[in-house]
Scaffold this active site. Structure first.
Site, PDB file in Angstrom:
ATOM      1  N   GLU A  98      -1.843  33.838  -2.899  1.00  0.00           N
ATOM      2  CA  GLU A  98      -1.208  32.923  -3.856  1.00  0.00           C
ATOM      3  C   GLU A  98      -2.297  32.174  -4.615  1.00  0.00           C
ATOM      4  O   GLU A  98      -3.473  32.481  -4.520  1.00  0.00           O
ATOM      5  CB  GLU A  98      -0.274  31.956  -3.118  1.00  0.00           C
ATOM      6  CG  GLU A  98      -0.963  31.179  -2.010  1.00  0.00           C
ATOM      7  CD  GLU A  98      -0.019  30.354  -1.147  1.00  0.00           C
ATOM      8  OE1 GLU A  98       1.122  30.113  -1.556  1.00  0.00           O
ATOM      9  OE2 GLU A  98      -0.436  29.945  -0.044  1.00  0.00           O
ATOM     10  N   ASP A 116      -3.490  21.247  -3.675  1.00  0.00           N
ATOM     11  CA  ASP A 116      -3.476  22.293  -4.706  1.00  0.00           C
ATOM     12  C   ASP A 116      -4.290  21.895  -5.933  1.00  0.00           C
ATOM     13  O   ASP A 116      -3.789  21.917  -7.060  1.00  0.00           O
ATOM     14  CB  ASP A 116      -2.037  22.612  -5.128  1.00  0.00           C
ATOM     15  CG  ASP A 116      -1.117  22.862  -3.949  1.00  0.00           C
ATOM     16  OD1 ASP A 116      -1.575  23.503  -2.987  1.00  0.00           O
ATOM     17  OD2 ASP A 116       0.042  22.421  -3.980  1.00  0.00           O
TER      18      ASP A 116
END
Length: 523
Positions: free
Chosen positions: A182, A7
């Site tokens: 997302e 991430d």
């Protein structure tokens, strides 16, 4: 960024590049690496280093810190993060995702106390507009039956003076046909706001999607060549799971995309990623039409990427051996869920040794006395030497290969009525406990036990020595794949660790002393 660094949120401030990644249940929270050339990186800091910022006691496996966002507004650093208290799956539809903000004038801190933002979804990101206003975007989680749980990207203003979100909440993007939208980030270039999101889920269908709008709150036009980046449908690629990206430029105007990826043990298959989800860079450029493209002309990740036109800036090589002679713990070590305190860890009570005082079992999601570091190569060794005098079978200490509380292999010294002080391998495989070896009695006068775990790509094994030189293999070869996200049915997000731990299930906090820890990469 090898070994459990997912991430990525990449940021340039002047000539310095910073990259923040998720840490999940490992403490302190958020890893920040530093580079001057985008080629050489070093671990710099973990800003969430006290429980007032991050209290993960009891958090689930793969809960905790999801997808941090690191930004700078010209004066201060802003770090947005999610602390996930429950996440489950589609059979357990609710997610408890609390989003916070901390700030600092210097990247190495001190970082502020957290400001609570919202809990409506995860992957929050802060955008600083040209007019000085600040805006939060996050994915919206819809738990209701029959709804799309990835309900889109929502936008709300953040008031830095009042230190809270203000004004209306607006959904600005519903995602593409790929779905599972997302990881939003907003970038402004020229007349357009560019919204970059992750789609497809964080496994083998992962992707990066871009949309743009002339106004911040939309409507956003989807890039006609969606997705920008993906590995889906290309099992032959060495870099898989490409998605969840963020963007930076260089001082000379080159552009790079930092993105999540995984490297399977098994070549050419959608297999098991022992090292967890990692971070890669791709070089990108802007077209005349104002869309972002990989310089390769493809939308799949390249293993070899052109380096930027920057002076090389290597960092000193990390030493393999830690003799515990420093008053502070090596930065590569993390604890599980809880901060390091003198209550259970000391580098001063016996100088030159790491002393761990036993707490709860390796199955505990609360208070473990465990210190470990990421496995960052497919072929590597970790070694230590422990002195431990247990008086009960409830007291154990040793070397562990660890994924989460349901997946580990542990070489420990303990005590039994039959064999006295002894050595044995313990294993937990998807929550099922086993003892792959019987107890090996130890000479009562033999204080030191050397322990080693060796990873050889798709297998790993343990060894021990009583003199530090003559090693004996103990137990079977274990499958490396069993310490991967993918082995846990894709419902886990971390990576393999190696480390030292002590348990005292009787509650007397029996201590063990570790003389050193050596981590060596063999490839």
């Amino acid at each position: 960024m090898r070994g459990f660094n997912p991430d990525p949120s990449i940021l340039r401030v002047g000539e310095d590049f910073y990259l923040a990644t998720s840490t999940f249940e490992w403490f302190p929270g958020v890893q920040i690496h530093h580079s001057r050339d985008l080629v050489n990186w070093k671990l710099l800091t973990r800003p969430l280093n006290r429980t007032s910022q991050l209290d993960m006691l009891g958090n689930p496996d793969s809960g905790g810190i999801w997808a941090p966002c690191l930004t700078h507004d010209g004066e201060r650093f802003y770090l947005i993060y999610t602390d996930v208290k429950h996440w489950g799956n589609l059979r357990e539809p609710f997610k408890d995702t609390h989003n916070y903000l901390v700030t600092a004038e210097n990247i190495e801190g001190p970082w502020s106390e957290p400001i609570y933002l919202n809990s409506s979804g995860f992957d929050p990101s802060l955008f600083h507009d040209d007019d000085g206003r600040k805006w939060l975007v996050n994915m919206l989680w819809d738990w209701r039956k029959g709804k799309n749980p990835f309900a889109g990207t929502v936008l709300q203003e953040y008031d830095a003076v009042q230190q809270k979100l203000v004004g209306p909440i607006k959904k600005i993007f519903s995602g593409s046909s790929i779905g599972l939208t997302e990881g939003p980030h907003i970038y402004k270039r020229g007349d357009f706001y560019h919204l970059m999101v992750a789609e497809g889920g964080t496994s083998y269908d992962h992707a990066v999607t871009v949309a743009r709008s002339r106004t911040l709150d939309g409507p956003y036009e989807l890039d006609p060549q969606t997705p920008l980046l993906t590995s889906r449908n290309h099992p032959e690629l060495p870099i898989q799971k490409a998605g969840h990206a963020s963007l930076t430029d260089t001082p000379s105007g080159e552009w790079y995309l930092a993105h999540l990826c995984g490297r399977p043990l098994e070549t050419g298959t959608l297999g098991h990623c022992l090292l967890g989800r990692e971070t890669s860079l791709q070089k990108v450029e802007w077209t005349e039409e104002g869309w972002l493209r990989l310089v390769s002309g493809k939308n799949t990740p390249e293993q070899d990427v052109p380096a930027p036109q920057l002076p090389a800036h290597p960092w000193p090589k990390e030493p393999e051996l830690d003799g515990f002679d420093s008053p502070t713990l090596n930065l590569h070590f993390q604890s599980l869920r809880i901060p390091v305190t003198e209550h259970w860890l000391s580098l001063s009570e016996r100088p030159g040794f790491l002393r761990l005082k036993g707490q709860e079992s390796l199955l505990s999601r609360h208070r473990q006395s465990l210190i470990a570091r990421r496995l960052q190569a497919f072929r590597a060794e970790a070694e230590t030497c422990v002195e431990f005098s247990p008086e009960s079978f409830q007291q154990m200490a040793g070397l562990v290969a660890f994924y989460d509380v349901r997946h580990w292999v542990y070489l420990r010294v303990s005590f039994s009525e039959e064999n006295g002080r002894n050595l044995q391998l313990l294993q937990c495989d998807a929550g099922k406990y086993d003892e792959p070896t019987t107890e090996i009695p130890l000479d009562p006068h033999q204080q030191k036990v050397w322990m080693r775990v060796t990873f050889q790509h798709d297998t790993f094994h343990f060894s021990y020595a009583l003199d530090g030189q003559n090693w004996t293999r103990l137990g079977p070869d274990f499958q490396s794949s069993k310490l991967s996200d993918d082995y846990v049915n894709g419902l886990a997000f971390t990576g393999a660790f190696v480390g030292m731990c002590v348990q005292d299930l009787g509650g007397t906090r029996k201590a063990a002393d570790f003389d050193f820890f050596r981590y060596t990469e063999l490839e």
